[in-house]
Structure formats: structure tokens, C-alpha cells
Design a protein around this motif. Structure first.
Motif, PDB file in Angstrom:
ATOM      1  N   LYS A 338      24.696  74.141  -5.140  1.00 30.68           N
ATOM      2  CA  LYS A 338      23.898  73.082  -4.514  1.00 30.68           C
ATOM      3  C   LYS A 338      24.546  71.731  -4.843  1.00 30.68           C
ATOM      4  O   LYS A 338      24.008  70.906  -5.605  1.00 30.68           O
ATOM      5  CB  LYS A 338      22.453  73.168  -5.000  1.00 30.68           C
ATOM      6  N   TYR A 339      25.712  71.519  -4.239  1.00 33.82           N
ATOM      7  CA  TYR A 339      26.545  70.383  -4.614  1.00 33.82           C
ATOM      8  C   TYR A 339      25.928  69.041  -4.235  1.00 33.82           C
ATOM      9  O   TYR A 339      26.031  68.067  -4.993  1.00 33.82           O
ATOM     10  CB  TYR A 339      27.925  70.522  -3.966  1.00 33.82           C
ATOM     11  N   GLY A 340      25.298  68.962  -3.092  1.00 38.70           N
ATOM     12  CA  GLY A 340      24.692  67.708  -2.661  1.00 38.70           C
ATOM     13  C   GLY A 340      23.571  67.281  -3.593  1.00 38.70           C
ATOM     14  O   GLY A 340      23.492  66.110  -3.991  1.00 38.70           O
ATOM     15  N   GLN A 341      22.697  68.219  -3.945  1.00 34.73           N
ATOM     16  CA  GLN A 341      21.611  67.901  -4.872  1.00 34.73           C
ATOM     17  C   GLN A 341      22.159  67.477  -6.232  1.00 34.73           C
ATOM     18  O   GLN A 341      21.640  66.560  -6.866  1.00 34.73           O
ATOM     19  CB  GLN A 341      20.693  69.115  -5.043  1.00 34.73           C
ATOM     20  N   ALA A 342      23.210  68.165  -6.674  1.00 30.06           N
ATOM     21  CA  ALA A 342      23.819  67.832  -7.962  1.00 30.06           C
ATOM     22  C   ALA A 342      24.361  66.408  -7.941  1.00 30.06           C
ATOM     23  O   ALA A 342      24.187  65.640  -8.902  1.00 30.06           O
ATOM     24  CB  ALA A 342      24.924  68.828  -8.296  1.00 30.06           C
ATOM     25  N   ARG A 343      25.009  66.049  -6.858  1.00 28.82           N
ATOM     26  CA  ARG A 343      25.569  64.702  -6.750  1.00 28.82           C
ATOM     27  C   ARG A 343      24.475  63.643  -6.794  1.00 28.82           C
ATOM     28  O   ARG A 343      24.585  62.648  -7.527  1.00 28.82           O
ATOM     29  CB  ARG A 343      26.365  64.569  -5.458  1.00 28.82           C
ATOM     30  N   GLU A 344      23.428  63.840  -6.022  1.00 25.71           N
ATOM     31  CA  GLU A 344      22.350  62.844  -5.973  1.00 25.71           C
ATOM     32  C   GLU A 344      21.714  62.655  -7.343  1.00 25.71           C
ATOM     33  O   GLU A 344      21.455  61.519  -7.776  1.00 25.71           O
ATOM     34  CB  GLU A 344      21.299  63.284  -4.955  1.00 25.71           C
ATOM     35  N   LEU A 345      21.464  63.762  -8.033  1.00 23.34           N
ATOM     36  CA  LEU A 345      20.826  63.670  -9.344  1.00 23.34           C
ATOM     37  C   LEU A 345      21.762  62.987 -10.349  1.00 23.34           C
ATOM     38  O   LEU A 345      21.329  62.159 -11.150  1.00 23.34           O
ATOM     39  CB  LEU A 345      20.429  65.064  -9.835  1.00 23.34           C
ATOM     40  N   SER A 346      23.042  63.319 -10.293  1.00 22.19           N
ATOM     41  CA  SER A 346      24.003  62.694 -11.213  1.00 22.19           C
ATOM     42  C   SER A 346      24.146  61.195 -10.948  1.00 22.19           C
ATOM     43  O   SER A 346      24.260  60.391 -11.887  1.00 22.19           O
ATOM     44  CB  SER A 346      25.373  63.367 -11.096  1.00 22.19           C
ATOM     45  N   GLU A 347      24.169  60.803  -9.689  1.00 21.23           N
ATOM     46  CA  GLU A 347      24.291  59.373  -9.374  1.00 21.23           C
ATOM     47  C   GLU A 347      23.096  58.590  -9.901  1.00 21.23           C
ATOM     48  O   GLU A 347      23.252  57.501 -10.471  1.00 21.23           O
ATOM     49  CB  GLU A 347      24.449  59.186  -7.861  1.00 21.23           C
ATOM     50  N   ASP A 348      21.916  59.140  -9.723  1.00 25.48           N
ATOM     51  CA  ASP A 348      20.717  58.472 -10.230  1.00 25.48           C
ATOM     52  C   ASP A 348      20.741  58.418 -11.757  1.00 25.48           C
ATOM     53  O   ASP A 348      20.439  57.368 -12.353  1.00 25.48           O
ATOM     54  CB  ASP A 348      19.464  59.211  -9.758  1.00 25.48           C
ATOM     55  N   THR A 349      21.117  59.521 -12.392  1.00 19.27           N
ATOM     56  CA  THR A 349      21.159  59.575 -13.856  1.00 19.27           C
ATOM     57  C   THR A 349      22.196  58.608 -14.405  1.00 19.27           C
ATOM     58  O   THR A 349      21.966  57.923 -15.415  1.00 19.27           O
ATOM     59  CB  THR A 349      21.464  61.010 -14.322  1.00 19.27           C
ATOM     60  N   LEU A 350      23.343  58.535 -13.748  1.00 25.11           N
ATOM     61  CA  LEU A 350      24.403  57.643 -14.198  1.00 25.11           C
ATOM     62  C   LEU A 350      23.968  56.185 -14.128  1.00 25.11           C
ATOM     63  O   LEU A 350      24.222  55.398 -15.061  1.00 25.11           O
ATOM     64  CB  LEU A 350      25.659  57.857 -13.363  1.00 25.11           C
ATOM     65  N   ALA A 351      23.316  55.806 -13.052  1.00 31.57           N
ATOM     66  CA  ALA A 351      22.853  54.418 -12.922  1.00 31.57           C
ATOM     67  C   ALA A 351      21.879  54.066 -14.049  1.00 31.57           C
ATOM     68  O   ALA A 351      21.952  52.970 -14.635  1.00 31.57           O
ATOM     69  CB  ALA A 351      22.184  54.223 -11.561  1.00 31.57           C
ATOM     70  N   ARG A 352      20.998  54.980 -14.376  1.00 33.08           N
ATOM     71  CA  ARG A 352      20.034  54.741 -15.449  1.00 33.08           C
ATOM     72  C   ARG A 352      20.737  54.653 -16.809  1.00 33.08           C
ATOM     73  O   ARG A 352      20.422  53.800 -17.641  1.00 33.08           O
ATOM     74  CB  ARG A 352      18.984  55.838 -15.475  1.00 33.08           C
ATOM     75  N   TYR A 353      21.691  55.545 -17.026  1.00 32.73           N
ATOM     76  CA  TYR A 353      22.370  55.583 -18.316  1.00 32.73           C
ATOM     77  C   TYR A 353      23.206  54.319 -18.536  1.00 32.73           C
ATOM     78  O   TYR A 353      23.229  53.739 -19.625  1.00 32.73           O
ATOM     79  CB  TYR A 353      23.261  56.828 -18.399  1.00 32.73           C
ATOM     80  N   LYS A 354      23.901  53.898 -17.478  1.00 29.46           N
ATOM     81  CA  LYS A 354      24.701  52.673 -17.601  1.00 29.46           C
ATOM     82  C   LYS A 354      23.822  51.471 -17.915  1.00 29.46           C
ATOM     83  O   LYS A 354      24.195  50.592 -18.700  1.00 29.46           O
ATOM     84  CB  LYS A 354      25.471  52.420 -16.302  1.00 29.46           C
ATOM     85  N   ARG A 355      22.653  51.423 -17.300  1.00 31.31           N
ATOM     86  CA  ARG A 355      21.755  50.291 -17.516  1.00 31.31           C
ATOM     87  C   ARG A 355      21.282  50.232 -18.973  1.00 31.31           C
ATOM     88  O   ARG A 355      21.159  49.153 -19.560  1.00 31.31           O
ATOM     89  CB  ARG A 355      20.557  50.413 -16.580  1.00 31.31           C
ATOM     90  N   VAL A 356      21.104  51.403 -19.565  1.00 33.02           N
ATOM     91  CA  VAL A 356      20.597  51.453 -20.942  1.00 33.02           C
ATOM     92  C   VAL A 356      21.711  51.349 -21.968  1.00 33.02           C
ATOM     93  O   VAL A 356      21.594  50.650 -22.977  1.00 33.02           O
ATOM     94  CB  VAL A 356      19.788  52.755 -21.162  1.00 33.02           C
ATOM     95  N   PHE A 357      22.852  52.021 -21.737  1.00 33.11           N
ATOM     96  CA  PHE A 357      23.864  52.191 -22.780  1.00 33.11           C
ATOM     97  C   PHE A 357      25.216  51.560 -22.470  1.00 33.11           C
ATOM     98  O   PHE A 357      26.058  51.451 -23.368  1.00 33.11           O
ATOM     99  CB  PHE A 357      24.076  53.678 -23.072  1.00 33.11           C
ATOM    100  N   GLY A 358      25.476  51.198 -21.243  1.00 25.87           N
ATOM    101  CA  GLY A 358      26.766  50.612 -20.910  1.00 25.87           C
ATOM    102  C   GLY A 358      27.785  51.649 -20.448  1.00 25.87           C
ATOM    103  O   GLY A 358      27.545  52.850 -20.483  1.00 25.87           O
ATOM    104  N   ASP A 359      28.952  51.148 -20.040  1.00 23.58           N
ATOM    105  CA  ASP A 359      29.962  51.994 -19.389  1.00 23.58           C
ATOM    106  C   ASP A 359      30.698  52.925 -20.337  1.00 23.58           C
ATOM    107  O   ASP A 359      31.162  53.993 -19.923  1.00 23.58           O
ATOM    108  CB  ASP A 359      30.993  51.118 -18.670  1.00 23.58           C
ATOM    109  N   ASP A 360      30.867  52.535 -21.610  1.00 25.52           N
ATOM    110  CA  ASP A 360      31.731  53.286 -22.522  1.00 25.52           C
ATOM    111  C   ASP A 360      30.975  54.223 -23.453  1.00 25.52           C
ATOM    112  O   ASP A 360      31.595  54.880 -24.303  1.00 25.52           O
ATOM    113  CB  ASP A 360      32.567  52.328 -23.366  1.00 25.52           C
ATOM    114  N   HIS A 361      29.676  54.313 -23.331  1.00 26.31           N
ATOM    115  CA  HIS A 361      28.909  55.210 -24.203  1.00 26.31           C
ATOM    116  C   HIS A 361      29.299  56.664 -23.909  1.00 26.31           C
ATOM    117  O   HIS A 361      29.504  57.035 -22.743  1.00 26.31           O
ATOM    118  CB  HIS A 361      27.409  55.007 -23.973  1.00 26.31           C
TER     119      HIS A 361
END
Length: 638
Positions: A338-361
Motif C-alpha cells: 500500500k505504497y500510496g498510503q505509506a507515502r501520505e502517512l510518512s509525509e504527514d509524520t515527517l512534517a510533524r517531526y521536523k516541526r518538533v525536533f528539526g532536520d538533523d534529529h
């Protein structure tokens, strides 16, 4: 008939059963000192017992651990023996209690650990006088010297080991003892668990420097946490120890051994605290990752979905644990095709993680790595390459060149290069990564085998088919040993090996392997999983090479229809299979239909990949020349 014999290198101590058996010769090997009275007594009495009962060495050793009193009662002294073995050791213990109580305390603690070398550093975490002595180098040296001189333990500069027989006797005589007057729960099994919890090394996960310490403690952790031991007052600590041992085994590449330990820890914590407790959820998440590594992707998905739902409710959407669960779920979705679903979830998770921890965490880089994988599975190779390059660069700077996470990024970047037709670069990077992984993780670690498989793909694309074949065969054999015949990674490499056999002209052997792999993939992954469909497309090529063009056509038509539904009309795998169908049509003389399909496929490939990549996937303008099966690499998610 069993033979008892002394090894060539005797060690200090009255009797040691290390459990080294020579079953094929009917032998039980004992490591013993050269001359002690208890040694002679032990050997004689044990030999008579085994001769009389016909027991195997394993039976004797298991009974020595589990039913000490009954076993040694049967080892009655013969007419010429001065005393029983139990009586001889009892005298030694009583004398030690009078002369050096702290030494007897330490010896008893060793008895409740495994019959393997115990790191001396662990004993610095003892309670009371023994702990104080263990932290004083001079006093501790005097204590260990006492045990060594009296033949009660083998002592090295870094370890101490109590032998099996005195250990069993000490456990039998202290099983109801309390080690602390002010704590009625402090039995020896409880005290041992507390000692190990206090002396744990640092987190083992993707942390190679900690692994030697974990390896040294592993037998003792398993022994102390045995479900038959009465450690119930410290159930929380036992669950924690089990989860940490499982994490060590998993990160070392042994998910099969880790799985039941995670399951035990999860059950203990769920019964103790409920399903929403943070400790329960943490172990549940680790259990789901282990299931995924073992190819049980649907079970992993369901458990990760449950953990994610609970963490959102308890911790909130942006808590690091919640984001970690979301990332893990995305990996499961990808593994299920389910590659499309995986991509959407990862993109959302990445945006949240970057906002909290930054790019190099490290957590951010982990999610970027997984997102790049999802992009590759969707055929967006250039985007995947760019993300992998960026992650690889950041990880080298933050973690170092040889960190397992850095090497994961290197492997995934090499696979993206393969997909873009840059086989020379892919080979160089894979060769360097493989050498580093072997040194850091070992030859049979799953990450090492993934990189070996991807190197073989690059070698094949560079025309070095025999070398690619040998590497694929070796990797397949190792994967079967590590995961079994039906694991998705095993099936992936089996499919790639069939491609190599076909390239070497061994079409019948390729066909047989393709057919077996396809049948297994259908059973394990399902009829419509992308890996199953890739295998079906490769089988169609093998059939065409053997002249079975009608069967090849039928299989290609069915596979193409499924791929369009699962991956879409323009996915590179879909288009490659369309090329296979055009080849079969051409062989069957249906030139007009073949040409029409070829032209459509060529136009789509040019739009999706660009002209420079077309020849590496299919010669769409000349379908009769298109015999290229799908020789695919494998990503390494985290």
C-alpha cells in the motif's frame, strides 16, 4: 554407555559442568581441576548414576538445575566414598560462612545466575556489605581470591564463574532465604533480578559499542527471568529486562529469538498496568516491529494501528512516541504493497517531526529514509535518490561513517542509483557498504544480506552475471537460515536469482524457481501484492524464453491488469510488464497489437523516467528484443 573425561585444560574449582556435550559419542564433558577430592567424588558418583539409569547428558544437566535435592540424593556414596557430594559441599559452604560471609553472599548470588562467566562489573551493583566490598578494588580482590583458592569459583581478570554442582546446591539451600531484613520480598531470585536491572548496559538499539556487554549478560538475564523462577514481586523489572534483551537480539538481527521475549514482556505489562500504560505501549510497538521483520506484516500493521490510536489518545498527535508509531505503521503499509498510503502517512509524520525536533534529529532522518523508500516503490526514483543522498550526508556527519543507520542510508542510496541506471556508482557504494556491514553487524545480519542482494543486482546490470549468481545464491542460503524459506526477503532474493539464471541461459531452472517462488508469494503475500506480481511477470519471461508464448501472454495479461489496479498505469513495474506482454504478442505473430502496446509503453516510460533510463528497463520500441525480467533490489527501512 557414557564416558566421563577430563579436558586438557583443567580449571580451578571442584566441579564444573559447562554443558558441553558430545552426544554423538555418548559423552558428558566435565571441566575439572587436576586434583581435588570433591572432583573424584563428583565424577564417581555421577558416573554410577548415569550408568544405572541410562540417562543422557542433557537429562542429567536439566535435573541438576531443576531437581537438585532429588538428583543428588540418588548419587549416594559407595562403600569406598568418604561422604556424599552434598555433604562435602555443605562443609565448604559452612566454613566460608564463618570465615568470609560476604564471599558466601557473592557466591550465592552467582548461584542464582547462569552457569556462565559473570562480569565482575555486575557485582559492583550488589547490596549491603558485598556491594561495598565489590566497589573497593583491594577488598574485592581479596574476596575473589578467597573463592579461587578454595576452589569454589573460576576467576579471571574480568569474570567470575560458579560451577554447576555447587550452584545447584546453593540454590537448593537458599531458595527460601531473605537477603534483607527490612524487605520480605528480597528472596534470591528477586535480588538477582534487581542486580541485573541495576547493572544493565546502555540501550542496545543500533548501538554496537554496547553489544559486547549485552552479550556477556545475555545468559544471566535469560536465566534470571525464566518463567519458572519465583520473581513475582519484581514483575515490572522482569518485563523491562525481557524487553531489553529482546531489543538486543533484534538489533543484532535475531528477530526470531526476540519475538517470544517481546510477547512475554507485553503480556506481563498488559496484565500489570493495562493496555494504555506507556510501558505497555512501548513494548507493544517493539513487538510489532519484530513481527514486521519476520514478515508478519498484517499482524504488525494491526498492532501498530492499535498502538498509534492509543498513543494519540493518551499522549497527543505530536508526541515523539506517537510519531514513532505513525512511522512504523507507514513501513507496514509499504510492506503490504500500500505504497500510496505509506507515502501520505510518512509525509504527514515527517512534517510533524521536523516541526518538533528539526532536520538533523535521528528520528527525523529515520522518517526521511522511510519516505524515500515509499517514493522509490511508487517509481519516483529521482526524488528517492535526492532524499537518500541528503539523509546519507546528514547521518555521516551526525552518526559517523560506520553507524548502522548511516549504512542503511548508503544501501538505500545505492538501490536508488540502481533504479536510475547508474550501476557503476551503485556497485561501488554497495561494495563499500557491504564490507562495513560485515565488520559492524556480521555476515548474516539482515541488513548485511539486503546490501549483498542489492550489490548482486548492480553486478548483474553490469553484465557480471556469474558473480551476481554466486552472490545471490549465497545470500539466498543465508536468508533461508536466518528467516526461513517463506520470508518475503527470502522470496525476493529467490526471484532475483531466477532472473540471473535466465540471463545465464538456464531457462528451465529459472522457470522452476520462478514457479516455486510465485506459489510461495501468493500464499505469504497474496495474489495482488506487488512482489507477487513482479514474480509473475518474471515467470512470464521465463516461459517466453522456453517457447511457451501463449502461456507467457496469458500470464502477462493477467499480471498487467493487476498491476494497473494496484500500482497504476504508469508505474515502472507496470510498464515493464507491458513490455513483456508486447514481447509475447510479437512472438505469437500479433505484430500490430504488439506494436501498438510497445509505442504506448515507450511514450509512458519516456514521460515517467526520461529517455536515458529506457534502455535499462525495456526496449519498448523493439518488443522482440525485450527479455529483461525485473531484477529488483530491496530497501532497508528502520
Amino acid at each position: 554407555m557414557f564416558r566421563f573425561f577430563l579436558v586438557d585444560e583443567p580449571i580451578t574449582g571442584d566441579l564444573t559442568y559447562f554443558g558441553r556435550r558430545h552426544a554423538q559419542h555418548g559423552q558428558l564433558q566435565l571441566n575439572l581441576p587436576e586434583t581435588t577430592s570433591i572432583q573424584a567424588l563428583a565424577v564417581a558418583q555421577a558416573a554410577r548414576l548415569l550408568a544405572a539409569t541410562g540417562w543422557t547428558a542433557d537429562t542429567y544437566l536439566n535435573l541438576l538445575t531443576q531437581r537438585t535435592d532429588e538428583l543428588l540424593a540418588r548419587q549416594a556414596p559407595a562403600a569406598g566414598d568418604p561422604v556424599s557430594l552434598t555433604a562435602a559441599w555443605t562443609v565448604s559452604f559452612d566454613q566460608l560462612a564463618r570465615d568470609h560471609p560476604a564471599a558466601l553472599y557473592t557466591l550465592t548470588l552467582l548461584a542464582w545466575l547462569a552457569p556462565e562467566p559473570v562480569p565482575l562489573t555486575l557485582l559492583t551493583h550488589q547490596a549491603g556489605e558485598a556491594g561495598t566490598i565489590a566497589q573497593d578494588p583491594l577488598a574485592f580482590a581479596e574476596l575473589t581470591t578467597t573463592l579461587r583458592i578454595r576452589g569454589m569459583a573460576e576467576v579471571t581478570t574480568t569474570t567470575i564463574q560458579l560451577h554447576r554442582v555447587p550452584a545447584a546446591l546453593l540454590r537448593a539451600r537458599t531458595r527460601r532465604d531473605i537477603t534483607a531484613d527490612d524487605d520480605q520480598d528480597a528472596t534470591w531470585p528477586v535480588t538477582t533480578v534487581r542486580l541485573l536491572a541495576a547493572g544493565l548496559p546502555e540501550d542496545p538499539w543500533i548501538n554496537p559499542p554496547s553489544w559486547p556487554s549485552w552479550r556477556a549478560l545475555l545468559p544471566h538475564l535469560l536465566f534470571a527471568c525464566d518463567p519458572e523462577r519465583p520473581w513475582q514481586p519484581v514483575t515490572t523489572e522482569v518485563a523491562y529486562l525481557l524487553s531489553r534483551v529482546a531489543a538486543y537480539l533484534q538489533t543484532r538481527g535475531d528477530a526470531r529469538t526476540a519475538l517470544p521475549l517481546f510477547q512475554r514482556a507485553y503480556r506481563l505489562l498488559k496484565d500489570l498496568y493495562g493496555e494504555d500504560h506507556s510501558s505497555t505501549l512501548s513494548v507493544a510497538s517493539s513487538l510489532a516491529v519484530a513481527l514486521s521483520e519476520l514478515g508478519k506484516h498484517q499482524q504488525a500493521r494491526e498492532l501498530h494501528e492499535d498502538v498509534l490510536t492509543r498513543r494519540k489518545r493518551v499522549l497527543g498527535d505530536d508526541h515523539p512516541d506517537t510519531l514513532n508509531s505513525a512511522s512504523n505503521l507507514a513501513v507496514d503499509l509499504s510492506k503490504l504493497g500500500k505504497y500510496g498510503q505509506a507515502r501520505e502517512l510518512s509525509e504527514d509524520t515527517l512534517a510533524r517531526y521536523k516541526r518538533v525536533f528539526g532536520d538533523d534529529h535521528p528520528g527525523t532522518l529515520m522518517i526521511v529514509n522511510d519516505l524515500a523508500i515509499h517514493l522509490r516503490t511508487l517509481g519516483e526514483y529521482q526524488q528517492a535518490r535526492e532524499l537518500h543522498e541528503d539523509t546519507f550526508t546528514r547521518r555521516r556527519r551526525v552518526l559517523g561513517d560506520d553507524h548502522p543507520s548511516t549504512l542503511t542510508s548508503a544501501n538505500n542510496l545505492a538501490l536508488a542509483l540502481n533504479k536510475l541506471g547508474e550501476y557503476g556508482q551503485a556497485r561501488e557504494l554497495s561494495e563499500d557498504t557491504l564490507a562495513r556491514l560485515k565488520r559492524v553487524l556480521g555476515d548474516d545480519h539482515p541488513d548485511t544480506l539486503t546490501t549483498a542482494s542489492n550489490l548482486a543486482v548492480a553486478l548483474s546490470e553490469l553484465g557480471e552475471h556469474q558473480q551476481a549468481r554466486e552472490l545471490k545464491e549465497d545470500t539466498l542460503a543465508r536468508l533461508k537460515h536466518v528467516f526461513g524459506d517463506d520470508h518475503p526477503s527470502t522470496l525476493h532474493v529467490a526471484s532475483n536469482l531466477a532472473v540471473e539464471l535466465s540471463k545465464l541461459g538456464e531457462h528451465q531452472q529459472a522457470r522452476e524457481l520462478d514457479e516455486d517462488t510465485l506459489a510461495r508469494s501468493k500464499r505469504v503475500l497474496g495474489d495482488d501484492h506487488p512482489d507477487t506480481l513482479t514474480g509473475a511477470s518474471n515467470l512470464a519471461v521465463a516461459l517466453s524464453e522456453l517457447g511457451e508464448h501463449q502461456r507467457a501472454r496469458e500470464l502477462s495479461e493477467d499480471t498487467l491488469a493487476r498491476l494497473k489496479r494496484v500500482l497504476g498505469d504508469d508505474h515502472p513495474t507496470t510498464l515493464t510488464t507491458a513490455g513483456h506482454l508486447a514481447l509475447a504478442l510479437n512472438k505469437l505473430g500479433e505484430y500490430g497489437q504488439a506494436r501498438e502496446l510497445s509505442e504506448d509503453t515507450f511514450a509512458r516510460l519516456k514521460r515517467v523516467l526520461g529517455g536515458d533510463r529506457l534502455s535499462a528497463l525495456t526496449t519498448a520500441g523493439n518488443p522482440a528484443a525485450d527479455r529483461k525480467a525485473l531484477d529488483d533490489g530491496e530497501d532497508a527501512p528502520e
